[in-house]
Design a protein around this motif. Structure first.
Motif, short mmCIF file in Angstrom:
data_model
loop_
_atom_site.label_atom_id
_atom_site.label_comp_id
_atom_site.label_asym_id
_atom_site.label_seq_id
_atom_site.Cartn_x
_atom_site.Cartn_y
_atom_site.Cartn_z
N PHE A 200 -31.68 141.89 18.38
CA PHE A 200 -32.93 141.38 18.88
C PHE A 200 -33.29 139.73 18.42
O PHE A 200 -32.42 139.30 17.20
N ARG A 201 -34.31 138.79 18.70
CA ARG A 201 -34.50 137.97 18.21
C ARG A 201 -34.59 137.66 16.64
O ARG A 201 -35.52 138.32 16.41
N SER A 202 -33.80 136.05 15.84
CA SER A 202 -34.26 136.40 15.15
C SER A 202 -34.35 134.80 14.69
O SER A 202 -34.18 134.01 15.72
N ILE A 203 -34.67 134.22 13.72
CA ILE A 203 -35.98 132.73 13.15
C ILE A 203 -33.82 132.31 12.39
O ILE A 203 -34.09 131.25 12.32
N GLU A 204 -32.68 132.80 12.78
CA GLU A 204 -31.72 132.32 12.73
C GLU A 204 -31.54 131.86 13.61
O GLU A 204 -29.58 130.65 13.47
N ASP A 205 -30.83 131.96 15.14
CA ASP A 205 -30.93 131.96 16.01
C ASP A 205 -31.43 130.34 16.50
O ASP A 205 -31.98 129.91 16.44
N VAL A 206 -29.89 129.69 17.90
CA VAL A 206 -30.98 128.90 18.68
C VAL A 206 -30.50 129.74 20.19
O VAL A 206 -30.50 130.49 20.44
N SER A 207 -30.93 128.73 20.59
CA SER A 207 -31.49 129.14 22.24
C SER A 207 -30.34 128.03 23.11
O SER A 207 -29.86 127.48 22.73
N ASP A 208 -31.05 128.45 24.55
CA ASP A 208 -30.48 127.98 25.88
C ASP A 208 -30.60 126.53 25.78
O ASP A 208 -29.91 125.44 26.46
N TRP A 209 -31.40 126.19 25.28
CA TRP A 209 -32.19 125.29 24.90
C TRP A 209 -30.99 123.76 24.60
O TRP A 209 -31.06 123.13 24.39
N LEU A 210 -30.66 124.46 23.19
CA LEU A 210 -29.44 123.57 22.78
C LEU A 210 -28.85 122.89 23.80
O LEU A 210 -28.34 122.01 23.61
N MET A 211 -28.69 123.73 24.33
CA MET A 211 -27.21 123.62 25.50
C MET A 211 -27.96 122.19 26.38
O MET A 211 -27.40 121.27 27.01
N ARG A 212 -29.22 121.98 26.81
CA ARG A 212 -29.93 121.04 27.62
C ARG A 212 -29.87 120.00 26.80
O ARG A 212 -29.96 119.44 27.31
N TYR A 213 -30.35 120.21 25.41
CA TYR A 213 -30.63 119.19 24.54
C TYR A 213 -29.19 118.31 24.45
O TYR A 213 -28.98 117.32 24.05
N TRP A 214 -27.78 119.36 23.94
CA TRP A 214 -26.82 117.88 24.08
C TRP A 214 -26.28 117.83 24.71
O TRP A 214 -25.84 116.02 25.14
N GLN A 215 -27.16 118.14 26.94
CA GLN A 215 -26.69 117.10 27.25
C GLN A 215 -27.53 115.86 27.07
O GLN A 215 -27.35 114.21 27.52
N LEU A 216 -28.49 116.35 26.82
CA LEU A 216 -29.68 115.03 26.70
C LEU A 216 -28.82 113.75 25.82
O LEU A 216 -28.75 112.80 25.91
N ALA A 217 -28.80 114.50 24.55
CA ALA A 217 -28.25 113.18 23.56
C ALA A 217 -26.33 113.43 24.64
O ALA A 217 -26.81 111.24 23.49
N LYS A 218 -26.04 113.26 24.95
CA LYS A 218 -24.54 112.57 25.15
C LYS A 218 -24.96 111.68 26.21
O LYS A 218 -24.22 111.13 26.06
N GLY A 219 -26.25 112.29 27.31
CA GLY A 219 -26.32 111.39 27.95
C GLY A 219 -25.23 111.73 29.75
O GLY A 219 -25.53 111.46 30.85
N ASP A 220 -25.21 113.38 29.87
CA ASP A 220 -24.81 114.07 31.05
C ASP A 220 -26.22 114.61 31.32
O ASP A 220 -25.90 115.80 32.08
N PHE A 221 -26.57 113.31 32.19
CA PHE A 221 -27.13 113.50 32.71
C PHE A 221 -27.66 112.41 33.07
O PHE A 221 -27.70 111.43 33.34
N VAL A 222 -28.55 112.49 34.71
CA VAL A 222 -29.15 111.74 35.62
C VAL A 222 -30.75 111.34 35.28
O VAL A 222 -31.34 112.65 35.86
N PRO A 223 -31.49 110.93 35.21
CA PRO A 223 -33.19 110.51 34.79
C PRO A 223 -33.71 110.63 36.10
O PRO A 223 -33.34 110.58 36.94
N ARG A 224 -34.30 111.98 35.57
CA ARG A 224 -36.24 112.49 36.55
C ARG A 224 -37.21 112.33 35.83
O ARG A 224 -37.09 113.37 35.13
N THR A 225 -38.10 113.23 36.43
CA THR A 225 -39.04 113.06 36.15
C THR A 225 -39.60 114.77 37.10
O THR A 225 -39.00 114.87 38.25
N PRO A 226 -39.98 116.19 36.15
CA PRO A 226 -40.23 117.49 37.12
C PRO A 226 -41.20 117.09 37.76
O PRO A 226 -41.96 116.27 37.96
N VAL A 227 -41.17 118.29 38.77
CA VAL A 227 -42.38 118.03 39.88
C VAL A 227 -42.98 119.85 39.29
O VAL A 227 -44.21 120.49 40.50
N GLY A 228 -42.66 120.61 38.60
CA GLY A 228 -43.28 122.03 38.56
C GLY A 228 -44.27 122.20 37.61
O GLY A 228 -44.21 120.89 36.95
N THR A 229 -44.51 123.37 37.81
CA THR A 229 -45.78 123.33 36.29
C THR A 229 -46.34 125.08 36.09
O THR A 229 -45.21 125.56 36.94
#
Length: 287
Positions: A200-229
């Motif tokens: 079950f979810r725990s306060i010791e967990d990490v999530s898939d957003w860690l993978m997104r953060y990794w891409q951002l910190a590493k520069g593995d992305f192309v900048p753009r602005t979200p269009v959804g809501t």
């Protein structure tokens, strides 16, 4: 879910395969023999020792293990609907995922544990990346005309900070590189295994957003602005109607939210709106 598939077929024809992840539940109306549909059960990709799981985190952290998954893939939840056309280059350009890097200090209350998970994610990033160096190496992705002034202002504060304070999280479909998951598993195997070992979810967990953060910190992305809501299903009906029928938002997340609502009644109302947007049955439906 009918309208999820209808939206993909109508507005995202460039998607080659839908990997439909489920514990085992499959709608009776779903055409499981569709050539673009791959039904994936937990035991098909999550390592045996982590099954069964009742937490979303082990599921999402192991997405890269799904058989046949492309190196470049988009991860979407079942509350994210496609109601307008978007070109493939909104999600990927030059082999890299497109995203918006926006610094945002973590302020979520930790009473339900979710705030802890955000802290765990960003703590892991700060163990592997130095913000000053990331800004020096990829400054053009932090300060670009692609971003609105508010994002540029938030990123400007990073020049005064030593560590990443957090990133803005858009609860919308996320483009990923499979190699990012593989790299994070290699670097933080113990941490990820610990999370996957929690039924079950725990306060010791990490999530898939860690993978997104990794891409951002590493520069593995192309900048753009979200269009959804994002809008909670408990919002007033008029606001739900105006949001869903607004062509400004080709992607909409109908989130649970915190408000109470008569789900059967609200579900019927939402279906009536989706029938206006996506009235035609898709090839993913048997009936």
């Amino acid at each position: 879910m009918r309208y999820w598939f209808r939206g993909v077929e109508r507005y995202f024809p460039w998607i080659r395969t839908i990997h439909f992840i489920t514990w085992g539940h499959v709608p009776l109306w779903l055409n499981v023999n569709h050539p673009r549909l791959h039904i994936v059960r937990h035991e098909d990709f999550i390592p045996y020792e982590f099954c069964p799981t009742f937490s979303v985190n082990p599921i999402e952290l192991n997405l890269h293990r799904v058989e046949g998954l492309s190196e470049r893939f988009i991860y979407a939840n079942d509350d994210m609907f496609f109601v307008g056309s978007i070109a493939s280059n909104y999600y990927f350009q030059d082999g890299l995922p497109c995203d918006c890097l926006c610094l945002s200090p973590i302020t979520e209350a930790c009473m339900d544990g979710f705030g802890h998970i955000l802290w765990n994610n960003i703590a892991c990033i700060n163990r592997h990346f130095t913000m000053e160096r990331c800004m020096e190496e990829h400054g053009e992705k932090w300060f670009t005309s692609e971003y609105p002034p508010e994002v540029l202002s938030r990123n400007k504060m990073g020049e005064q900070l030593q560590c990443f304070p957090g990133f803005r999280n858009e609860h919308l479909p996320i483009p990923f590189l499979k190699r990012t998951f593989e790299e994070v598993w290699e670097k933080e195997n113990t941490l990820l295994r610990q999370t996957c070992g929690h039924r079950f979810r725990s306060i010791e967990d990490v999530s898939d957003w860690l993978m997104r953060y990794w891409q951002l910190a590493k520069g593995d992305f192309v900048p753009r602005t979200p269009v959804g809501t994002v809008i909670p299903i408990s919002a007033p009906e008029e606001k739900l109607r105006d949001t869903l029928l607004n062509p400004q938002y080709p992607i909409i997340c109908l989130n649970d939210g915190d408000g109470e609502v008569d789900y059967a009644e609200r579900s019927a109302y939402l279906r009536s709106l989706f029938e206006i947007i996506l009235p035609e049955m898709s090839s993913f439906e048997n009936y």
